[in-house]
Design a protein around this motif. Sequence first.
Motif, short mmCIF file in Angstrom:
data_model
loop_
_atom_site.label_atom_id
_atom_site.label_comp_id
_atom_site.label_asym_id
_atom_site.label_seq_id
_atom_site.Cartn_x
_atom_site.Cartn_y
_atom_site.Cartn_z
N ARG B 6 0.80 -1.21 0.00
CA ARG B 6 0.00 0.00 0.00
C ARG B 6 0.85 1.28 0.00
O ARG B 6 0.34 2.35 0.35
CB ARG B 6 -0.93 0.03 1.22
CG ARG B 6 -1.97 -1.07 1.26
CD ARG B 6 -2.96 -0.92 0.12
NE ARG B 6 -4.12 -1.80 0.28
CZ ARG B 6 -4.98 -2.05 -0.69
NH1 ARG B 6 -4.82 -1.49 -1.88
NH2 ARG B 6 -5.99 -2.84 -0.50
N GLU B 9 -0.68 4.11 -2.32
CA GLU B 9 -1.90 4.71 -1.78
C GLU B 9 -1.58 5.57 -0.56
O GLU B 9 -2.15 6.66 -0.38
CB GLU B 9 -2.91 3.62 -1.36
CG GLU B 9 -3.45 2.78 -2.50
CD GLU B 9 -2.61 1.53 -2.76
OE1 GLU B 9 -1.36 1.65 -2.78
OE2 GLU B 9 -3.20 0.46 -2.94
N THR B 50 -6.14 7.45 -5.95
CA THR B 50 -5.98 6.47 -4.87
C THR B 50 -7.03 5.38 -4.98
O THR B 50 -6.75 4.18 -4.85
CB THR B 50 -6.14 7.17 -3.49
OG1 THR B 50 -5.40 8.39 -3.49
CG2 THR B 50 -5.65 6.28 -2.37
#
Lengths: 89, 89, 89, 89
Positions: B6, B9, B50
């Motif tokens: 991640r 993001e 995102t």
Amino acid sequence: MAKIDRTKETNLLKTARGQIDGILKMLEDDRYCIDISKQILAVMAILKKTNLEILEKHLQNCVKEAFLEGKGDEKVDEIMLILDKYYQK
Amino acid sequence: MAKIDRTKETNLLKTARGQIDGILKMLEDDRYCIDISKQILAVMAILKKTNLEILEKHLQNCVKEAFLEGKGDEKVDEIMLILDKYYQK
Amino acid sequence: MAKIDRTKETNLLKTARGQIDGILKMLEDDRYCIDISKQILAVMAILKKTNLEILEKHLQNCVKEAFLEGKGDEKVDEIMLILDKYYQK
Amino acid sequence: MAKIDRTKETNLLKTARGQIDGILKMLEDDRYCIDISKQILAVMAILKKTNLEILEKHLQNCVKEAFLEGKGDEKVDEIMLILDKYYQK
């Protein structure tokens, strides 16, 4: 021109910021994609609301004054550029 | 299932948070409506990016596995709910 | 792969086409801007619904089969391109 | 108020209608989902453009006149309702 009251927009943006902190925590905790996605959509809804609030006050104040002073046309051009982008978010 | 990376993001959301701080300052400084509005649109663009990132990884991982295990249909329902909302932001 | 039933999408698009005829008549009749704008938004809502219908069946059929045959990744790329554009309409 | 020239909007809507006819044919011919979806997005882009054209002329004409006659506030309310829906398409 009198300063525009920005209490509502300020509070909305602080809420959005708080929710982004929450989403960063969700990413760290490896939470389920769809739940994260829903939270991002919620923040986008707050930003949309903030933007409409700003645009409404802009029409009621700046654009109104510009029309009364005979120079509204450039204000309309500015707004159209914003609206064209609105669609793209 | 392996934990999804991640990093991207997380960085996008941190950027968005920083930009919201900037917009709060703009409100305080009584900056021009259209300039504020443009900055909000910029944050919405980051959140959109995102969200697409999350959705892409969701398809590549969770949905793929679900289809292979013969239970993809409920995953499709989930995604459709998200897409229906995507349009509304 | 079996032919996908397109009755729903066909009916939606025929409705959209009929509404566009109505809007062309409104323009001719010099109707009020806001009323025309609302009708255009109504047609966009129908097209959005049609698109989601198509995307849902695409996931349930083409994407599912692709994953089962081990070539789902290019399907995901295709969908992401569509979703990226979805946002911009 | 003088009648607003609607040539541009009329031509855009006729193009949109023609493209919808093309998509109906694609559905009949069982064409690939993603190709159909792209065509629908193209029609939505034309409708968006038409709507912005209508809104721009509305601001330049009806809203301008309303402000000059001291009754612009209700016009702003009307526009905000449209903008709120714009986001949802």
